[in-house]
Design an enzyme around this catalytic site. Structure first.
Site, PDB file in Angstrom:
ATOM      1  N   HIS A  62     -17.500  -8.813  -6.736  1.00  0.00           N
ATOM      2  CA  HIS A  62     -18.089  -8.126  -5.587  1.00  0.00           C
ATOM      3  C   HIS A  62     -18.242  -6.638  -5.906  1.00  0.00           C
ATOM      4  O   HIS A  62     -17.683  -6.132  -6.876  1.00  0.00           O
ATOM      5  CB  HIS A  62     -17.238  -8.335  -4.335  1.00  0.00           C
ATOM      6  CG  HIS A  62     -15.874  -7.710  -4.417  1.00  0.00           C
ATOM      7  ND1 HIS A  62     -14.910  -8.124  -5.301  1.00  0.00           N
ATOM      8  CD2 HIS A  62     -15.316  -6.681  -3.710  1.00  0.00           C
ATOM      9  CE1 HIS A  62     -13.812  -7.397  -5.141  1.00  0.00           C
ATOM     10  NE2 HIS A  62     -14.038  -6.504  -4.190  1.00  0.00           N
ATOM     11  N   HIS A  64     -17.154  -3.617  -5.110  1.00  0.00           N
ATOM     12  CA  HIS A  64     -16.180  -2.597  -4.751  1.00  0.00           C
ATOM     13  C   HIS A  64     -15.791  -1.857  -6.025  1.00  0.00           C
ATOM     14  O   HIS A  64     -15.714  -2.460  -7.112  1.00  0.00           O
ATOM     15  CB  HIS A  64     -14.949  -3.205  -4.085  1.00  0.00           C
ATOM     16  CG  HIS A  64     -15.099  -3.356  -2.598  1.00  0.00           C
ATOM     17  ND1 HIS A  64     -14.293  -4.179  -1.847  1.00  0.00           N
ATOM     18  CD2 HIS A  64     -15.971  -2.776  -1.718  1.00  0.00           C
ATOM     19  CE1 HIS A  64     -14.663  -4.107  -0.570  1.00  0.00           C
ATOM     20  NE2 HIS A  64     -15.670  -3.270  -0.471  1.00  0.00           N
ATOM     21  N   ASP A  66     -13.156  -0.722  -7.466  1.00  0.00           N
ATOM     22  CA  ASP A  66     -12.061  -1.109  -8.349  1.00  0.00           C
ATOM     23  C   ASP A  66     -12.374  -2.355  -9.179  1.00  0.00           C
ATOM     24  O   ASP A  66     -11.528  -2.810  -9.951  1.00  0.00           O
ATOM     25  CB  ASP A  66     -10.752  -1.277  -7.572  1.00  0.00           C
ATOM     26  CG  ASP A  66     -10.834  -2.275  -6.430  1.00  0.00           C
ATOM     27  OD1 ASP A  66     -11.945  -2.546  -5.951  1.00  0.00           O
ATOM     28  OD2 ASP A  66      -9.772  -2.777  -6.007  1.00  0.00           O
ATOM     29  N   HIS A  67     -13.581  -2.889  -9.035  1.00  0.00           N
ATOM     30  CA  HIS A  67     -13.985  -4.058  -9.829  1.00  0.00           C
ATOM     31  C   HIS A  67     -15.188  -3.775 -10.730  1.00  0.00           C
ATOM     32  O   HIS A  67     -15.537  -4.624 -11.551  1.00  0.00           O
ATOM     33  CB  HIS A  67     -14.291  -5.236  -8.906  1.00  0.00           C
ATOM     34  CG  HIS A  67     -13.089  -5.712  -8.166  1.00  0.00           C
ATOM     35  ND1 HIS A  67     -12.339  -6.799  -8.559  1.00  0.00           N
ATOM     36  CD2 HIS A  67     -12.470  -5.216  -7.057  1.00  0.00           C
ATOM     37  CE1 HIS A  67     -11.322  -6.962  -7.726  1.00  0.00           C
ATOM     38  NE2 HIS A  67     -11.383  -6.006  -6.814  1.00  0.00           N
ATOM     39  N   HIS A 140     -14.452 -11.830   1.945  1.00  0.00           N
ATOM     40  CA  HIS A 140     -13.964 -10.467   1.809  1.00  0.00           C
ATOM     41  C   HIS A 140     -14.822  -9.557   2.688  1.00  0.00           C
ATOM     42  O   HIS A 140     -15.679 -10.030   3.446  1.00  0.00           O
ATOM     43  CB  HIS A 140     -14.018 -10.058   0.332  1.00  0.00           C
ATOM     44  CG  HIS A 140     -13.271  -8.800   0.015  1.00  0.00           C
ATOM     45  ND1 HIS A 140     -12.021  -8.513   0.522  1.00  0.00           N
ATOM     46  CD2 HIS A 140     -13.607  -7.741  -0.776  1.00  0.00           C
ATOM     47  CE1 HIS A 140     -11.626  -7.341   0.066  1.00  0.00           C
ATOM     48  NE2 HIS A 140     -12.570  -6.846  -0.717  1.00  0.00           N
ATOM     49  N   ASP A 211      -9.783 -10.892  -4.242  1.00  0.00           N
ATOM     50  CA  ASP A 211     -10.332 -10.223  -3.069  1.00  0.00           C
ATOM     51  C   ASP A 211     -10.911 -11.211  -2.055  1.00  0.00           C
ATOM     52  O   ASP A 211     -12.122 -11.348  -1.905  1.00  0.00           O
ATOM     53  CB  ASP A 211     -11.382  -9.188  -3.471  1.00  0.00           C
ATOM     54  CG  ASP A 211     -10.754  -7.973  -4.134  1.00  0.00           C
ATOM     55  OD1 ASP A 211     -10.000  -8.171  -5.105  1.00  0.00           O
ATOM     56  OD2 ASP A 211     -11.002  -6.850  -3.692  1.00  0.00           O
ATOM     57  N   HIS A 269      -4.256  -8.382  -9.177  1.00  0.00           N
ATOM     58  CA  HIS A 269      -4.771  -7.491  -8.127  1.00  0.00           C
ATOM     59  C   HIS A 269      -3.664  -7.086  -7.147  1.00  0.00           C
ATOM     60  O   HIS A 269      -3.770  -7.257  -5.933  1.00  0.00           O
ATOM     61  CB  HIS A 269      -5.935  -8.166  -7.380  1.00  0.00           C
ATOM     62  CG  HIS A 269      -6.802  -7.194  -6.628  1.00  0.00           C
ATOM     63  ND1 HIS A 269      -6.617  -6.926  -5.299  1.00  0.00           N
ATOM     64  CD2 HIS A 269      -7.862  -6.440  -7.016  1.00  0.00           C
ATOM     65  CE1 HIS A 269      -7.526  -6.050  -4.897  1.00  0.00           C
ATOM     66  NE2 HIS A 269      -8.289  -5.744  -5.920  1.00  0.00           N
TER      67      HIS A 269
END
Length: 308
Positions: A62, A64, A66-67, A140, A211, A269
């Site tokens: 996805h 975001h 942090d990914h 999410h 997530d 995570h």
């Protein structure tokens, strides 16, 4: 044929001194598949001495930060070597916009083809020789996908004594039988593979889930996995916070693993609220439900073996 999972980063939200952001690299007989690419991804790749040139596909769960914040570095790193094959990037809507904007704004020098595919519906998103990779929806705050790599079934075990008794002598014909071909003996008799092979054997399965809220629909998607890498961001005491932020607890990850009948489940995570010692509490809660649980750590390697 080797299959190994390398944890490049196990943290969520923000990197810590010994915990890069979420990223897992899967190596299948020399070919590399990257699942998410948080900050610090290329650091772990270099420290593990992995050949980033061999990364065939990057799968994004996805959009975001942090990914995905490690992806631009990977793209630029790959331009430091000669590369003939294209790099595929597969993920949710807007991944193409992110890659395009990063290339333009950073004025990247790219000497290979990048092919970006946005997932329009769940299902098989990539296929290779003897395997397929499937995406399935998670729940999410943004559109999010989990992934599984599933290998095709393997031929059954070859029985030399049966082949010999049927008049097929050791040599090239044995290899043909093992490859599924019908062969002919010197006297003209046809011998079929099923006459000398045992039942077909299962290939291996790897699953990646991060997530998402916990929901019953995850377990069928990852059922029978040899290795499930699954988010376990919070302890059960913070279950309400997990629901609010659309994440899972370690206990819920254990429940998914148990319902799915996986062989091994490794948590990933983690919330930055937990130091390395605190992570033992997450493991304890997962193990209470699923004894085959483990904690991931940066640069940890999980071999995925055949089970006959």
């Amino acid at each position: 044929m080797n299959l190994e999972a390398f944890v490049l980063g196990c943290g969520g939200m923000m990197p810590l001194p010994n915990r890069h952001l979420t990223s897992v690299l899967l190596r299948r007989e020399g070919e590399l598949f990257l699942f998410d690419g948080g900050e610090g991804t290329q650091v772990s790749i270099r420290r593990l001495n992995l050949r980033w040139k061999k990364i065939s596909v990057i799968f994004i769960s996805h959009m975001h930060a942090d990914h995905v914040t490690g992806i631009p570095g990977i793209l630029m790193l790959s331009s430091q070597v000669d590369r003939d094959d294209p790099l595929y990037i597969i993920g949710p809507p807007r991944i193409a916009e992110y890659i395009d904007a990063s290339r333009k704004i950073l004025d990247m020098y790219i000497n290979y083809e990048i092919i970006v595919k946005e997932i329009l519906e769940p299902g098989v998103v990539y296929q290779g020789d003897g395997f397929r990779i499937r995406a399935f929806p998670l729940r999410h705050t943004k559109q999010c996908y989990g992934y599984t790599l599933e290998e095709d079934q393997r031929p059954g075990e070859f029985h030399p004594d049966l082949a010999d008794a049927l008049g097929v002598k050791r040599g090239p014909l044995w290899s043909k039988l093992q490859d599924g071909e019908t062969v002919q003996t010197p006297d003209g008799t046809d011998v079929k593979p099923e006459q000398v092979l045992g039942p077909a054997r299962q290939g291996r399965k790897f699953s990646f889930v991060t997530d998402s809220l916990y929901f019953d629909g995850i377990a069928p998607e990852v059922a029978g996995s040899d290795l499930l890498i699954c988010e376990g961001m919070f302890e059960k005491e913070l279950a309400e916070s997990a629901i609010e932020k659309k994440h899972m607890t370690a206990e819920q990850a254990g429940r998914i693993a148990l319902a799915a009948g996986v062989k091994k489940m490794a948590l990933i995570h983690y919330s930055p609220r937990y130091n390395d010692y605190d992570l033992k509490q997450l493991l304890k809660e997962a193990e209470a439900v699923f004894p085959g649980a483990a904690l991931t750590r940066d640069r940890m390697v999980f071999p995925i073996e055949y089970v006959d």
